[in-house]
Write a protein that holds these residues in place. Structure first.
Motif, short mmCIF file in Angstrom:
data_model
loop_
_atom_site.label_atom_id
_atom_site.label_comp_id
_atom_site.label_asym_id
_atom_site.label_seq_id
_atom_site.Cartn_x
_atom_site.Cartn_y
_atom_site.Cartn_z
N CYS A 576 -50.54 42.86 -40.08
CA CYS A 576 -51.77 42.08 -39.96
C CYS A 576 -51.66 41.38 -38.61
O CYS A 576 -50.78 40.55 -38.39
CB CYS A 576 -51.84 41.08 -41.11
N ARG A 577 -52.54 41.80 -37.68
CA ARG A 577 -52.45 41.25 -36.31
C ARG A 577 -53.23 39.94 -36.27
O ARG A 577 -54.46 39.95 -36.29
CB ARG A 577 -53.05 42.22 -35.31
N THR A 578 -52.54 38.83 -36.20
CA THR A 578 -53.24 37.55 -36.31
C THR A 578 -54.07 37.20 -35.10
O THR A 578 -54.98 36.38 -35.18
CB THR A 578 -52.25 36.40 -36.58
N ILE A 631 -47.39 39.74 -42.09
CA ILE A 631 -48.25 39.05 -41.12
C ILE A 631 -47.45 38.84 -39.84
O ILE A 631 -46.35 38.28 -39.88
CB ILE A 631 -48.71 37.70 -41.68
N ARG A 632 -48.03 39.32 -38.78
CA ARG A 632 -47.32 39.17 -37.51
C ARG A 632 -47.79 37.90 -36.82
O ARG A 632 -48.99 37.67 -36.67
CB ARG A 632 -47.58 40.38 -36.62
N LEU A 633 -46.84 37.09 -36.38
CA LEU A 633 -47.21 35.90 -35.62
C LEU A 633 -47.84 36.36 -34.31
O LEU A 633 -47.62 37.49 -33.86
CB LEU A 633 -45.97 35.03 -35.40
N ILE A 761 -39.33 45.85 -34.17
CA ILE A 761 -38.41 46.44 -33.21
C ILE A 761 -39.30 47.22 -32.26
O ILE A 761 -39.80 48.30 -32.59
CB ILE A 761 -37.39 47.38 -33.90
N GLU A 762 -39.56 46.63 -31.10
CA GLU A 762 -40.48 47.27 -30.16
C GLU A 762 -40.03 47.10 -28.72
O GLU A 762 -40.69 47.56 -27.79
CB GLU A 762 -41.91 46.74 -30.36
N VAL A 763 -38.90 46.42 -28.53
CA VAL A 763 -38.30 46.31 -27.21
C VAL A 763 -37.01 47.14 -27.29
O VAL A 763 -36.26 46.99 -28.25
CB VAL A 763 -37.97 44.83 -26.90
N PHE A 782 -40.97 49.00 -36.96
CA PHE A 782 -40.94 49.58 -35.61
C PHE A 782 -42.33 49.57 -34.99
O PHE A 782 -43.27 50.16 -35.54
CB PHE A 782 -40.39 51.01 -35.65
N GLY A 783 -42.43 48.86 -33.87
CA GLY A 783 -43.69 48.84 -33.12
C GLY A 783 -43.60 49.95 -32.08
O GLY A 783 -43.23 49.74 -30.93
N THR A 784 -43.94 51.13 -32.52
CA THR A 784 -43.69 52.29 -31.66
C THR A 784 -44.67 52.37 -30.48
O THR A 784 -44.43 53.14 -29.55
CB THR A 784 -43.76 53.59 -32.49
N ASN A 785 -45.73 51.57 -30.51
CA ASN A 785 -46.61 51.55 -29.33
C ASN A 785 -45.86 50.91 -28.16
O ASN A 785 -45.75 51.49 -27.07
CB ASN A 785 -47.88 50.73 -29.59
N ASP A 786 -45.35 49.70 -28.40
CA ASP A 786 -44.61 49.04 -27.32
C ASP A 786 -43.29 49.74 -27.06
O ASP A 786 -42.84 49.82 -25.91
CB ASP A 786 -44.39 47.57 -27.67
N LEU A 787 -42.67 50.24 -28.12
CA LEU A 787 -41.38 50.91 -27.92
C LEU A 787 -41.56 52.13 -27.00
O LEU A 787 -40.73 52.41 -26.14
CB LEU A 787 -40.80 51.31 -29.28
N SER A 795 -47.25 52.22 -18.80
CA SER A 795 -48.18 51.18 -19.23
C SER A 795 -49.16 51.79 -20.24
O SER A 795 -49.93 52.69 -19.91
CB SER A 795 -48.94 50.64 -18.03
N ARG A 796 -49.13 51.28 -21.46
CA ARG A 796 -49.94 51.93 -22.52
C ARG A 796 -51.43 51.83 -22.25
O ARG A 796 -52.22 52.60 -22.80
CB ARG A 796 -49.58 51.36 -23.90
N ASP A 797 -51.83 50.86 -21.41
CA ASP A 797 -53.26 50.70 -21.15
C ASP A 797 -53.75 51.59 -20.01
O ASP A 797 -54.94 51.72 -19.81
CB ASP A 797 -53.57 49.24 -20.79
C1 PEP Z 1 -46.65 48.25 -31.52
O1 PEP Z 1 -46.30 47.83 -30.43
O2 PEP Z 1 -46.36 49.38 -31.95
C2 PEP Z 1 -47.49 47.42 -32.40
C3 PEP Z 1 -47.78 47.82 -33.63
O3 PEP Z 1 -47.97 46.27 -31.87
P1 PEP Z 1 -49.25 46.21 -30.91
O4 PEP Z 1 -49.85 47.56 -30.87
O5 PEP Z 1 -50.13 45.18 -31.49
O6 PEP Z 1 -48.59 45.79 -29.63
#
Ligand code: PEP
Ligand code: MG
Length: 897
Positions: A576-578, A631-633, A761-763, A782-787, A795-797
């Motif tokens: 849950c992305r606050t 819930i993610r801070l 875990i994303e770093v 695992f936050g695999t987007n940032d990972l 850069s994901r963007d």
């Molecule tokens: C992620 O990094 O994988 C993640 C779920 O967080 P966000 O996409 O919000 O950075």
């Protein structure tokens, strides 16, 4: 190394080596079915050829041997001018790539053997010269890159000179003259004569088929279909049989069940007096198998019997290509046939009912991607208060289901252009050919006026899951418009096409949720749905749920999304992305928080935010009562909540210009300047924010705890999990944890609420120090987007739009690592963290909440690594459930933890 296999030597399980076509020709040969004799040159030979660009050592002598066997089997010799053997040289890769690679027919004909062929065909000169001119044309285009239109121009001239419009009106003398003209075209472009040595023709054709693996359209198709780039194609050399020897001959394509709906019963197209690819090319409208029964009962009966044999043998829908040469049936190809998503589910369920396969196997016969297609909306044709139901302007064959609307375009190039401008297009063609592929990919839907369910357009669209209506033969398709029933539709006008019913409508028709979505929503009872598709989906996904080890949660940050995901089968919230709760009219409070100079100002803003957050959480906990909610801070850089630096600077400059000063704007500008970062994704965000802004995380933790206590007081069962983002070192987590535990203890008191604290875990550093981090975490997600972003340094963007096309083109990866997990790199980090985390804290809960949680291939990977759950957006929950079930029945059954 052995490079050539006789059809007697192969079998259906050798697709890697012999390609799909070769492996299945061998299988049919061994089943005793009537397959013309032939042999297959392996994909390994192709790989060697492509690697070295020269002939492959030893290949030629192996071909000699197998050719000799073939000649003995058929009783004719290649190059025998009196009684020549002709062969086809056909591509055939491991995965079917319809029409993407090359084939040369009639190899072995030359100035002398053309007469021999005529005698074989009972003195049919016309047939012999027509075959010869086809050879020069195909060989010229495929092997020597002679522009195809030059041959077409010569053919056109021949017809004009004679005053006829159709090829079949040219007689033997005309075609003999045409062969002369073709040879001139050939010599002009190649600088040499058309090769008369049949063996040379064959060797050159084989090399050309090898090379066609790397033709542009084949490369594009592989990228689209995620087919690896290094497999290579096999080459099949097969004795020619002729479907164009008269009305007792013909060629056809057939399916053992309807590939569009899965309905039982054979389905096929037949063209009498036609050769090779004429059916698939959709050049003439075809006859049905029922017509064939009338025309040639004996061949029809034999075909039915063979189709039953094949279905029984492959235990699945098969498609076949066959040719009838003067009343004798020959099988030219079979494979487990491509089908629509709906057919995949209904056929799998039918085969279970028929006792052919069990439910585990049924699960392997469908995919999450297919289920995703079934969740697309359908056209809503019920009359509304404002308008009556739309009338369709014409109807064709519903070849690939779906509901698509868009601007009409008439060329593939224009389709690509308009789609690139972000507008949906419907590609309208008389028929498509492989060169239309880029346009077919760009289009929302495809509409043709010719060809049946087995035409190129239909086969390719079905493979891509794209809406397609073909054979709408009332339509007259011109260069920049089509007309039908008094309507003229010009390029740029909008039409809607229904790939299920085959209907075409003017304008944009509104859509409604698919039956499958209605079923997941609980609005359609599978027992009473009277819809075999819904019943099949229900049955198969229920089995997936029984089999899967992975749990499936959802990413949701509103009560509405949470409720929908729960209906779709989510077993909790994984993310849950606050930060999404800080937007809208709350943005002003966040601004006050950021601009605060004193503790009092900051606490004032936090105190206003807290009850709002508590209400947010309570709503979600209610919807997920009894299920875990992570819930993610707050995660992103705070400046995302402030106006853009450029806009603000301009506003303040304009105010100064007019001699005005707005204090608020100036303070805001100063803050935005102060907080500006070069790399915000690597800057002040995640846990770092919590450590830098006093009270921010504390406010959120308090709101979570209070909401949980409130639900418990109502008699509910909240199961909150607090997740700290962007942790790289255990000390960061420990600091947050110490503060959070104090608040939780204070708020919860005697209430029976338990709150877990864990981390993302994303770093990469977190993954590599997971053993330490697990000491302070009750779960990892695992936050695999940032990972992925940080492991690759992408850069994901930015990168996907900027240069991924080049990486895909170069084959550095076959699919974006943001879409499907990079198992070797990012996946390795996940594995290390999972192992070391669990070693340090047995029972540590492990999940994934990056986008990969809903990607079918990635779900299999997470299953193998031993995670406890995946979390994905609500609409992907059913897909993840299905894939998790598939992963469970496909893996070796051992637990990898
Ligand atoms: C992620 O990094 O994988 C993640 C779920 O967080 P966000 O996409 O919000 O950075
Ligand atoms: Mg992240």
């Amino acid at each position: 190394m052995k490079f050539v296999y006789d059809f007697h030597e192969g079998n259906k399980d050798l697709k890697d080596l012999l390609g799909g076509k070769g492996a299945n020709l061998a299988e049919m040969t061994n089943l005793g079915l009537p397959v013309p004799p032939g042999f297959t040159i392996t994909t390994e030979a192709c790989q060697q050829y492509l690697r070295h660009g020269t002939q492959v050592d030893g290949l030629s002598s192996e071909i000699d041997e197998h050719l000799a066997t073939l000649e003995r089997a058929i009783g004719r010799r290649l190059g025998d001018s009196a009684d020549p053997l002709l062969v086809s040289v056909r591509s055939g890769a491991k995965f079917s790539m319809p029409g993407m690679m090359e084939t040369v027919l009639n190899v072995g004909l030359n100035d002398e053997s053309v007469d021999g062929l005529s005698r074989q065909a009972g003195g049919n000169d016309r047939f012999a010269w027509d075959s010869y001119r086809r050879l020069i044309q195909m060989f010229g285009k495929t092997v020597c890159d002679v522009p195809g239109h030059e041959f077409e121009d010569a053919l056109h001239e021949a017809k004009t000179a004679k005053g006829v419009t159709d090829d079949v009106q040219l007689d033997a003398d005309d075609l003999r003259a045409l062969v002369g003209a073709y040879k001139k075209v050939f010599a002009k472009h190649t600088g040499h004569e058309f090769p008369q040595d049949p063996r040379e023709q064959m060797d050159l054709a084989i090399a050309a088929v090898f090379r066609s693996w790397n033709a542009d359209r084949a490369v594009l198709y592989r990228r689209q279909e995620r087919i690896p780039t290094d497999l290579g194609t096999a080459v099949n050399v097969v004795a020619m049989v002729f479907g164009n020897l008269g009305s007792d001959s013909g060629t056809g394509v057939a399916f053992t069940r309807d590939p569009a709906t899965g309905e039982q019963g054979v389905y096929g197209d037949y063209l009498s007096n036609a050769q090779g690819e004429d059916v698939v090319a959709g050049i003439r409208n075809t006859l049905s198998l029922a017509d064939l029964e009338r025309l040639d009962k004996k061949s029809y009966d034999e075909l039915m019997q063979i189709m039953a044999t094949l279905e029984g043998h492959y235990r699945d829908l098969c498609d076949i290509e066959f040719t009838i040469e003067r009343g004798k049936l020959w099988m030219l190809q079979t494979r487990v046939g491509k089908r629509t998503a709906a057919a995949a589910f209904t056929i799998a369920a039918q085969l279970v009912d028929e006792g052919v396969i069990d439910l585990d196997e049924a699960l392997t016969r469908v995919t999450g991607a297919q289920l995703g297609q079934l969740m697309f909306p359908r056209f809503d044709l019920s009359p509304s208060p404002e308008s009556s139901s739309p009338d369709s302007i014409t109807r064709g064959v519903g070849a690939s289901p779906g509901a698509a609307f868009g601007e009409v375009v008439f060329t593939a190039a224009r389709a690509v252009e308009v789609a690139a401008q972000g507008r949906p297009v419907i590609l309208v063609r008389r028929e498509t050919n492989p060169d239309d592929l880029p346009g077919m990919i760009a289009a929302e839907g495809i509409l043709t006026s010719r060809g049946g369910k087995t035409s190129h357009a239909a086969v390719v669209a079905r493979g891509m899951g794209k809406t397609c209506v073909c054979g709408a033969d009332e339509m007259e398709v011109g260069r920049d418009s089509f007309t039908v029933g008094g309507h003229t539709v010009r390029e740029g006008e909008v039409v809607s096409v229904d790939g299920t019913t085959g209907r075409v409508y003017l304008g944009e028709v509104p859509v409604r949720p698919s039956e499958v979505v209605q079923y997941f929503e609980g609005d359609l009872d599978p027992a009473n749905a009277n819809d075999p598709l819904v019943a099949a989906v229900h049955r198969i996904i229920t089995h997936a749920d029984e089999k899967r080890r992975l749990r499936v949660r959802t990413n949701a940050d509103t009560g509405t999304d949470a409720a929908r995901a729960r209906r779709f089968g989510a077993q909790g919230i994984g993310l849950c992305r606050t930060e999404h709760m800080f937007l809208g009219d709350r943005r002003e409070l966040v601004e006050r928080l950021i601009l605060a100079r004193t503790d009092d100002e900051r606490n004032g803003a936090l105190a206003k935010l807290q009850p709002l957050q508590r209400a947010d959480f309570l709503e979600i906990f209610r919807e997920m009562n009894g299920l875990p909610v992570t819930i993610r801070l707050i995660d992103p850089p705070l400046h995302e909540f402030l106006p853009s630096l450029e806009e603000l600077a301009v506003r303040v400059a304009v105010q100064h210009e007019h001699g005005r000063r707005v204090e608020h704007d100036e303070k805001l500008l100063a803050a935005v300047r102060r907080m500006h970062e070069q790399n915000p994704m690597l800057g002040l965000r995640g846990v770092r924010l919590g450590l830098v802004i006093p009270g921010l995380f504390a406010m959120q933790v308090r709101a979570i705890a209070e909401a949980a206590v409130a639900l418990a007081a109502e008699g509910g069962r909240p199961r909150p999990e607090i997740m700290v983002p962007l942790v790289g070192a255990v000390q960061e987590l420990e600091t947050v944890r110490t503060e959070a535990e104090k608040i939780i203890a204070e708020v919860v008191g005697e209430s029976p609420v338990e709150i877990l604290i864990g981390t993302m875990i994303e770093v990469p550093r977190a993954a590599l120090t997971a053993g330490q981090i697990a000491e302070a975490a009750e779960f990892f997600s695992f936050g695999t987007n940032d990972l992925t972003q940080m492991a690759w340094g992408f850069s994901r963007d930015d990168v996907e739009g900027a240069f991924f096309w080049r990486y895909l083109e170069l084959g550095i990866f076959g699919i974006s690592p943001f879409e499907s997990i990079d198992a070797d790199g990012v996946g390795r980090l996940v594995k290390i963290a999972a192992e070391e985390g669990r070693a340090a804290r047995p029972g540590l809960k492990l999940g994934v909440c990056g986008e990969h949680g809903g990607d079918p291939d990635s779900v299999h990977f997470f299953h193998e690594v031993g995670l406890d759950y995946v979390s994905c957006s609500p609409f992907r929950v059913p897909i993840a459930r299905l894939e998790a079930g598939r992963a469970a029945v496909q893996s070796d059954g051992s637990d990898h933890r």
